[in-house]
Scaffold this active site. Structure first.
Site, short mmCIF file in Angstrom:
data_model
loop_
_atom_site.label_atom_id
_atom_site.label_comp_id
_atom_site.label_asym_id
_atom_site.label_seq_id
_atom_site.Cartn_x
_atom_site.Cartn_y
_atom_site.Cartn_z
N GLU A 78 0.84 -1.20 0.00
CA GLU A 78 0.00 0.00 0.00
C GLU A 78 0.87 1.25 0.00
O GLU A 78 1.81 1.35 0.76
CB GLU A 78 -0.90 0.02 1.25
CG GLU A 78 -1.90 -1.12 1.30
CD GLU A 78 -3.01 -1.00 0.24
OE1 GLU A 78 -3.11 0.06 -0.39
OE2 GLU A 78 -3.74 -1.99 0.06
N CYS A 141 -7.43 -1.85 8.26
CA CYS A 141 -6.09 -1.85 7.67
C CYS A 141 -5.63 -0.43 7.35
O CYS A 141 -4.50 -0.06 7.66
CB CYS A 141 -6.06 -2.73 6.42
SG CYS A 141 -6.25 -4.48 6.81
N HIS A 165 -1.33 -5.71 1.70
CA HIS A 165 -2.58 -6.47 1.64
C HIS A 165 -2.33 -7.77 0.87
O HIS A 165 -1.65 -7.77 -0.17
CB HIS A 165 -3.67 -5.66 0.91
CG HIS A 165 -4.62 -4.98 1.85
ND1 HIS A 165 -4.90 -3.63 1.78
CD2 HIS A 165 -5.38 -5.47 2.89
CE1 HIS A 165 -5.78 -3.33 2.73
NE2 HIS A 165 -6.09 -4.42 3.41
N1 PCA Z 1 -8.19 -6.83 6.54
C1 PCA Z 1 -9.07 -5.75 6.90
C2 PCA Z 1 -8.89 -5.58 8.38
C3 PCA Z 1 -8.20 -6.80 8.86
C4 PCA Z 1 -7.72 -7.48 7.64
O1 PCA Z 1 -7.01 -8.48 7.61
C5 PCA Z 1 -8.86 -4.50 6.06
O2 PCA Z 1 -8.42 -4.61 4.91
O3 PCA Z 1 -9.13 -3.39 6.54
#
Ligand code: PCA
Length: 212
Positions: A78, A141, A165
């Site tokens: 990200e 996240c 991610h």
């Molecule tokens: N993904 C979520 C929150 C926890 C996770 O593993 C997100 O992308 O916000």
């Protein structure tokens, strides 16, 4: 170099969270950097409380947080976290902030200070599908990525921070309804990313931007 890598507990309708399974599969050392792993709650404020407690008791050079992005076909470093909590489902503590500012005295956004484009290139070199993401969403996240930027600015100027991610793993997906990778691929990918962190301070200007 000391790196803290976090993964999340399962949330929503999922029984597992591949981010934690992959993080938990990392070795304790990569390129002589020591790797410490920690599971954090999928809860807006508790997730950061846990990271902050760690940072207060020990010195880390890098915090790399990892989370599940179900439906994405690739591992996605990200680029940026934004100053908003806007939850489409309650977190694991039942909180569902809508259009809430995370820190009133924070910037509108914080950019990861890790070499995110090099990470994408390193992932592709080991045959893991990868792309650079320009939005970590507005759920927990993004909250963690943004708050790490806030902490770096206000309290830990030398801290490097970033967020990755990861897609679903095969076990989570029936009938190929969503794209998925194997857990092994996620671990390989995270190792490649951490190798980049141990070697490179700065990023490259490669063509990894997007038109939409
Ligand atoms: N993904 C979520 C929150 C926890 C996770 O593993 C997100 O992308 O916000």
């Amino acid at each position: 170099m000391k790196i803290l890598v976090t993964g999340f507990e399962p949330f929503g309708d999922q029984a597992i969270n591949p981010s934690w399974l992959a993080v938990n599969g990392l070795p304790s050392e990569i390129n002589s950097a020591s790797i410490e792993v920690m599971q954090i709650p999928t809860a807006f404020h508790r997730s950061m409380d846990k990271i902050q407690e760690k940072l207060e008791t020990e010195h880390y050079d890098v915090v790399l947080a990892v989370g599940q992005a179900g439906g994405r076909p690739a591992v996605t470093p990200e680029r940026v976290g934004i100053n908003i909590d806007d939850a489409s489902i309650p977190d694991n503590l039942g909180n569902q902030p809508i259009d809430a500012t995370i820190f009133e005295d924070g910037k509108r956004a914080y950019f990861s200070n890790l070499p995110v484009k090099r990470m994408v290139e390193a992932l592709r070199e080991v045959d893991i599908p990868a792309s650079l993401s320009n939005s970590a969403g507005t759920y927990v996240c993004n909250h963690v990525l943004y708050s790490l930027g806030y902490l770096q600015e206000k309290k830990y100027p030398n801290l490097k921070f970033g967020f990755i991610h990861v897609p679903f793993i095969h076990d989570q997906v029936e009938d190929n309804k969503y794209p998925s990778l194997s857990l092994h691929e996620l671990v390989i990918g995270l190792k490649a990313i951490i190798q980049v962190i141990t070697i490179h301070e700065t990023d490259v200007k490669s063509e990894l931007g997007q038109t939409h």
